[in-house]
Design a protein around this motif. Structure first.
Motif, PDB file in Angstrom:
ATOM      1  N   ILE A 106      95.021  22.729  72.306  1.00  0.00           N
ATOM      2  CA  ILE A 106      96.066  23.691  72.002  1.00  0.00           C
ATOM      3  C   ILE A 106      95.448  25.047  71.729  1.00  0.00           C
ATOM      4  O   ILE A 106      94.312  25.146  71.255  1.00  0.00           O
ATOM      5  N   SER A 107      96.183  26.104  72.075  1.00  0.00           N
ATOM      6  CA  SER A 107      95.793  27.478  71.757  1.00  0.00           C
ATOM      7  C   SER A 107      96.681  27.973  70.635  1.00  0.00           C
ATOM      8  O   SER A 107      97.913  27.896  70.704  1.00  0.00           O
ATOM      9  N   LEU A 108      96.066  28.491  69.561  1.00  0.00           N
ATOM     10  CA  LEU A 108      96.802  28.958  68.385  1.00  0.00           C
ATOM     11  C   LEU A 108      96.584  30.447  68.190  1.00  0.00           C
ATOM     12  O   LEU A 108      95.492  30.974  68.471  1.00  0.00           O
ATOM     13  N   GLY A 109      97.595  31.093  67.670  1.00  0.00           N
ATOM     14  CA  GLY A 109      97.477  32.498  67.298  1.00  0.00           C
ATOM     15  C   GLY A 109      97.561  33.430  68.483  1.00  0.00           C
ATOM     16  O   GLY A 109      97.515  33.037  69.650  1.00  0.00           O
ATOM     17  N   SER A 110      97.641  34.701  68.185  1.00  0.00           N
ATOM     18  CA  SER A 110      97.753  35.714  69.229  1.00  0.00           C
ATOM     19  C   SER A 110      96.469  35.857  70.034  1.00  0.00           C
ATOM     20  O   SER A 110      96.488  36.289  71.181  1.00  0.00           O
ATOM     21  N   GLU A 111      95.332  35.489  69.408  1.00  0.00           N
ATOM     22  CA  GLU A 111      94.072  35.622  70.140  1.00  0.00           C
ATOM     23  C   GLU A 111      93.813  34.443  71.064  1.00  0.00           C
ATOM     24  O   GLU A 111      92.800  34.407  71.757  1.00  0.00           O
ATOM     25  N   GLY A 112      94.714  33.463  71.102  1.00  0.00           N
ATOM     26  CA  GLY A 112      94.552  32.333  72.022  1.00  0.00           C
ATOM     27  C   GLY A 112      93.397  31.432  71.671  1.00  0.00           C
ATOM     28  O   GLY A 112      92.717  30.900  72.539  1.00  0.00           O
ATOM     29  N   ARG A 113      93.130  31.224  70.405  1.00  0.00           N
ATOM     30  CA  ARG A 113      92.026  30.389  69.941  1.00  0.00           C
ATOM     31  C   ARG A 113      92.267  28.934  70.344  1.00  0.00           C
ATOM     32  O   ARG A 113      93.300  28.361  70.042  1.00  0.00           O
ATOM     33  N   THR A 114      91.305  28.359  71.059  1.00  0.00           N
ATOM     34  CA  THR A 114      91.455  26.996  71.553  1.00  0.00           C
ATOM     35  C   THR A 114      90.888  26.011  70.538  1.00  0.00           C
ATOM     36  O   THR A 114      89.744  26.139  70.107  1.00  0.00           O
ATOM     37  N   LEU A 115      91.706  25.037  70.177  1.00  0.00           N
ATOM     38  CA  LEU A 115      91.304  24.016  69.221  1.00  0.00           C
ATOM     39  C   LEU A 115      91.696  22.646  69.756  1.00  0.00           C
ATOM     40  O   LEU A 115      92.443  22.531  70.730  1.00  0.00           O
ATOM     41  N   ALA A 116      91.174  21.623  69.123  1.00  0.00           N
ATOM     42  CA  ALA A 116      91.569  20.247  69.434  1.00  0.00           C
ATOM     43  C   ALA A 116      92.318  19.683  68.229  1.00  0.00           C
ATOM     44  O   ALA A 116      91.951  19.943  67.075  1.00  0.00           O
ATOM     45  N   ILE A 117      93.364  18.926  68.500  1.00  0.00           N
ATOM     46  CA  ILE A 117      94.160  18.324  67.431  1.00  0.00           C
ATOM     47  C   ILE A 117      94.224  16.817  67.652  1.00  0.00           C
ATOM     48  O   ILE A 117      94.552  16.358  68.748  1.00  0.00           O
ATOM     49  N   LYS A 118      93.858  16.052  66.623  1.00  0.00           N
ATOM     50  CA  LYS A 118      93.950  14.597  66.677  1.00  0.00           C
ATOM     51  C   LYS A 118      95.127  14.147  65.828  1.00  0.00           C
ATOM     52  O   LYS A 118      95.184  14.439  64.641  1.00  0.00           O
ATOM     53  N   ARG A 119      96.049  13.445  66.485  1.00  0.00           N
ATOM     54  CA  ARG A 119      97.172  12.857  65.748  1.00  0.00           C
ATOM     55  C   ARG A 119      96.765  11.452  65.337  1.00  0.00           C
ATOM     56  O   ARG A 119      96.562  10.573  66.176  1.00  0.00           O
ATOM     57  N   LEU A 120      96.597  11.259  64.022  1.00  0.00           N
ATOM     58  CA  LEU A 120      96.082   9.998  63.512  1.00  0.00           C
ATOM     59  C   LEU A 120      97.119   8.895  63.657  1.00  0.00           C
ATOM     60  O   LEU A 120      98.330   9.140  63.597  1.00  0.00           O
TER      61      LEU A 120
END
Length: 1007
Positions: free
Chosen positions: A737-751
């Motif tokens: 997923i990309s978050l914020g206006s700067e398009g920061r790419t992160l990974a999210i784990k749904r437990l």
């Protein structure tokens, strides 16, 4: 377009073939056969450097094309030489049109597939076939039996396997040279090989050939044979006599097999023999006396056998010898003075025998000598004067009974010597000051002698010196401040001496140090703050000295430190907050009466006392603050009182009552919070049910490094709707997923929601513990989202995906991992696990070390993911546990299947060992065939016992250093021991990998 051209070319090839069969041929058609055949052949190849650009189908003949040779009289192609052009692809049918081809050489490319049976269609003329150093696989086609004109046949360094057809050599009457080396052939040698009467070169080394060497009886009849290489196979049994018939033999290599019995007694009648290697076998008995007849022999190696008898004096008659390797046998007797007659001798290794007497002075006459290894014998007397006047590169005379002093070196030795090991003798006297002039010296070991000397000056001037080992040598005086001026020193060991004074402040210049050991001396004064500059330091040993003062807090910056011992000094104050210091055990701290640690009894002395204040509003520190206050208020026992005063008893009782009250209040607070949360959830559920429609859950989304961490998200599903799923595991599903206006790419784990911690405070506390785990080889935890129904973890996102993808799921266009990257990955994983195991109060155990949990950044640096999730999923149900073990089949330590055993960090070490094997071999830990199941650990173990372990190395690696791969595989075997206590710790694993990457002579002795 390429597919269309290929179809047309095959159609034309078929038409021309049909015309030939019906007698329709002319001169132009015959000439065009060569053009058409080569064009069709080219279409099956990938030519990355356009080396074959001159091959044009519009040309009348190919004689002007690069890498093509023609007969000047007939104009027909008789040679195709494409060596080392970087070609890939396969061999198609085009070559069958080249009816006058004599030479086909495709070596040092990356051509794959099986060897085309169509090659046999050129058997009327083909004389030289070289397919070496490619990636051909499969078996040798039986159609090659008809190649009666072949003189030179080289299939070496491919991936060919299976048994060699027994009838392959039925028509080998013209064969002069045969090489099948570096493949995976197995079984016995075909009996028809004895029919190759003109054979003068045979190389079948580095395969899996086995059986008794009965075929050698047929080989001994090949009067023209000059070179014979059977090394690195699994042959067993006795080598038969009869080799004396090979009058022209120049080289015989039988090393790394399981040959037994005595050496062939008539070997000395091969008078032209120059190179003989029978090492790493099971030969017994004495060296045959006939060897002394080999006046042309330059290379003699019979090491690592079970040979016995006295060292032969006649060896000094073999005047051409340049290399003698007789180590690791049972030779006895003395080294004769006539050894000095070997004027050409360059390398002499007699280590690990039972030789006695003095080292002969005559060795000084061997003026070309560069390496001398006499380690592990019973030599006495002194080191010969003049020996250090030669241009030696390596001297290892350790583990003997030498006495007297170390000789002075000459200007010649100062320029050449790289390794000097005189350890474990009875040497005495001063260390020569000339040691500081050995400008190229890399390894210096004088340990376990009785030198009673000061340290040699100017060692810091030796720019290449990486190891100094002067343990237990009765050194006195102070440590010179310039010892680290070179900046290349990796290991400094001065334990067990009489050194005094302080540790020099200049020790901070030793920026390359990984091991610093100064224990068991008389060093005094403080530990210098400059030691915090040693950012590569892994082991620090300062125990049993007289060091005083507080430990500099700056030492907490030593992120790579894996082990430290500061016991039995006069240190005071608190330990550094960072690095490994908070996790040191009692044995590493005891003997310091003023040191502050809950592991130590006695007073705690601080230079700046800090009052203890009880904060009744503190949430997490109530218990700890009262405990510290209580401990500080209890008076010490006196030697002059046998009972406590009434006031002391009242104080103790009051303190105990306070502690008991705090415990009760804390328990009630926790219970109240949980009841309140339960009531709130129940009310929300009731309101939702009565309204007939469910409202979205509310939860807190927190980013640790963001000021907006208090933002509320009304609908958690909206977060995942914008994300793309990139993977799924036992612990949950992963999204990008990309978050914020700067398009920061992160990974999210749904437990997974099964038995997740049900209270926000508990979940927050556990996640923040994991968030503090910051290491270059760990996936950084960035934040979380929590509701009772959904829990998300936010982590870094890595561009190169997982190690699983790189090893087993890469696209054909993606190059395989190089050995350099594989070793980097292993080292990074080891450092990350060592950090998890050794940098917290209680070790963080991963429990699921496997390639899918190793992510790679853009530079192939590994990042361990999913660590510590068992802290969040403490009571996983049986279904989740079952899935977890099934998904990690082959990586799970055997003790995890037994609930009665205590599970600890050794489980991770087992999984790491399996991952070593997977990285080196490129194979999965468990592979299922049609009729069997291959367990990778068992497979490698068998190969290691047979001496063929390098055969399992991933064939996609074109190059790799054997001196790194072999010890890495052995380390994997230790890590995957069935007995947990036999596995090393991760800190030891890191140290071993460091030594493997930059090997030093006798490195195992420096610990």
């Amino acid at each position: 377009m390429m597919g269309f051209i290929l179809s047309v070319s095959y159609f034309l090839l078929s038409v021309v073939t049909l015309l030939d069969c019906n007698g329709g041929s002319g001169v132009s058609a015959q000439l065009n056969d060569d053009v058409l055949g080569l064009i069709v052949f080219k279409l099956d190849l990938y030519d990355p450097f356009s080396s074959l650009a001159s091959w044009n189908e519009d040309d009348d003949n190919p004689c002007t094309w690069r890498f093509v040779q023609c007969n000047p009289v007939t104009g027909r192609v008789n040679g195709v030489l494409l060596d080392g052009l970087g070609l890939s692809g396969k061999i198609g049918r085009g070559l069958e049109k080249l009816q006058y081809l004599k030479v086909l050489s495709l070596s040092h490319n990356n051509i794959t597939g099986s060897i085309s049976p169509a090659l046999a269609l050129t058997d009327k003329s083909l004389e030289r076939l070289n397919l070496s150093h490619n990636s051909f696989s499969g078996v040798i086609p039986t159609s090659l039996v008809n190649m009666s004109s072949i003189r030179f046949l080289d299939f070496s360094e491919n991936l060919l396997s299976g048994p060699v057809p027994d009838n392959l050599f039925d028509n080998c009457f013209s064969l002069h040279y045969l090489s099948l080396a570096g493949n995976m052939f197995e079984g016995p040698i075909p009996s028809t090989l004895s029919r190759c009467s003109l054979l003068n070169g045979l190389n079948i080394s580095s395969n899996h050939f086995s059986g008794n060497p009965e075929f050698l009886n047929g080989i001994w009849s090949k009067k023209r044979l000059r070179t014979l290489d059977l090394s690195n196979n699994a042959f067993s049994g006795s080598v038969p006599d009869g080799i004396s018939a090979l009058h022209h033999l120049k080289e015989i290599l039988l090393q790394d097999n399981q040959f037994s019995g005595p050496l062939p007694t008539d070997i000395g009648f091969c008078l032209h023999l120059k190179r003989l290697d029978f090492g790493d076998n099971l030969f017994i008995g004495a060296l045959p006396e006939s060897l002394q007849r080999l006046s042309s022999l330059t290379f003699l190696r019979v090491s690592n056998n079970m040979l016995t008898g006295e060292f032969p004096e006649w060896i000094s008659k073999m005047n051409s010898l340049e290399y003698i390797e007789l180590s690791s046998n049972g030779f006895t007797g003395t080294l004769p003075s006539s050894i000095g007659n070997l004027k050409s001798l360059n390398y002499l290794s007699l280590s690990n025998n039972k030789l006695t007497g003095n080292i002969p002075m005559s060795l000084v006459s061997c003026t070309r000598l560069s390496v001398i290894r006499l380690r592990g014998n019973i030599f006495g007397g002194s080191i010969p004067e003049g020996l250090f006047g030669l241009g030696l590169e390596e001297v290892d005379i350790s583990h003997n009974e030498l006495k007297d002093s170390i000789p002075l070196g000459s200007s010649k030795l100062f320029e050449t010597l790289l390794t000097l090991d005189l350890s474990k003798n009875n040497l005495q006297g001063n260390i020569p000051a000339e040691m500081g002039l050995l400008s190229n010296l890399r390894y210096l070991n004088l340990s376990w002698n009785n030198l009673q000397s000061r340290m040699p000056p100017k060692l810091g001037f030796l720019l290449n010196l990486t190891v100094i080992d002067l343990r237990n040598t009765a050194l006195y005086g102070s440590i010179p401040g310039d010892i680290c001026d070179s900046g290349s020193l990796r290991i400094l060991q001065l334990d067990g001496n009489l050194l005094n004074g302080s540790i020099p402040e200049d020790i901070g210049n030793c920026t390359s140090l990984s091991l610093l050991s100064l224990s068991h001396n008389n060093l005094s004064g403080p530990i210098p703050k400059s030691m915090s500059k040693l950012n590569k330091l892994q082991i620090l040993k300062l125990e049993f000295n007289e060091l005083s003062g507080e430990i500099p807090q700056e030492l907490g910056r030593l992120e790579n430190l894996l082990a430290a011992n500061i016991s039995y000094n006069q240190l005071t104050g608190r330990l550094p907050d960072g690095s490994i210091f908070p996790e040191l055990d009692k044995s590493s701290l005891q003997g310091n009466l003023g040191l502050c640690s809950p592991l130590l009894l006695g007073p705690c002395k601080m230079n700046v006392p800090k009052p203890l204040v009880l904060d009744p509003y503190a949430y997490n520190n109530q218990m700890g603050d009262h405990r510290r206050r209580n401990e500080s208020s209890i008076p010490s026992k006196s030697h002059h009182h046998t009972f406590l005063g009434i006031s002391a008893i009242i104080s103790i009782l009051a303190a105990l009552l306070i502690i008991f009250g705090i415990i009760v209040i804390s328990i009630l607070n926790v219970s109240a919070r949980r009841k309140l949360m339960f009531v709130e959830n129940a009310l929300e559920s009731m309101c939702t049910s009565s309204s007939g429609s469910r409202s979205p859950s509310r939860g807190k989304f927190i980013l640790f490094d963001s000021q907006s961490s208090s933002d509320w998200i009304s609908n958690p599903e909206s977060l995942l709707n914008k994300a793309s799923e990139i993977g799924e595991g036992v612990f949950g599903t992963v999204y990008k997923i990309s978050l914020g206006s700067e398009g920061r790419t992160l990974a999210i784990k749904r437990l997974v929601t099964s038995n997740v911690i049900q209270y926000l405070e508990d979940f927050d506390r556990e996640v923040r513990v994991l968030g503090k785990a910051r290491h270059p080889n760990l996936i950084a935890l960035k934040g979380y989202y929590w509701t009772p129904e959904m829990q998300l973890l936010v982590t870094e996102y890595e561009t190169n995906g997982s190690l699983q993808t790189q090893l087993h799921e890469r696209l054909p266009s993606t190059p395989p991992l190089s050995w350099g990257n594989r070793f980097k990955i292993l080292m990074g994983i080891a450092k990350g696990l060592a950090y998890l195991h050794h940098s917290f109060g209680s070790p963080i155990i991963h429990y699921s070390i496997k390639p899918s949990n190793i992510l790679l950044d853009e530079n192939f640096n590994p990042k361990i993911s999913d660590f510590g999730l068992t802290r969040l999923l403490r009571k996983m149900d049986k279904h989740v546990m079952s899935n977890r073990f099934q998904s990690a089949l082959g990586y799970v330590a055997p003790e995890l299947a037994c609930q009665s055993l205590r599970v600890n960090e050794k489980c991770d070490i087992y999984g790491f060992g399996v991952m070593i094997l997977e990285l080196v071999t490129g194979r999965r830990p468990v592979e299922y065939g049609e009729d069997n199941v291959v367990i990778l650990t068992d497979h490698v173990k068998v190969l290691l016992e047979q001496g063929n372990v390098l055969d399992c190395v991933d064939p996609s690696m074109s190059e790799y250093p054997e001196d790194e791969v072999l010890p890495v595989l052995k380390l994997a075997m230790v890590c995957t021991s069935q007995i947990p206590s036999s596995r090393p710790s991760m800190s030891e694993v890191v140290q071993i990998l460091q030594v493997i990457k930059a090997p030093i002579p006798h490195s195992m002795e420096v610990f």
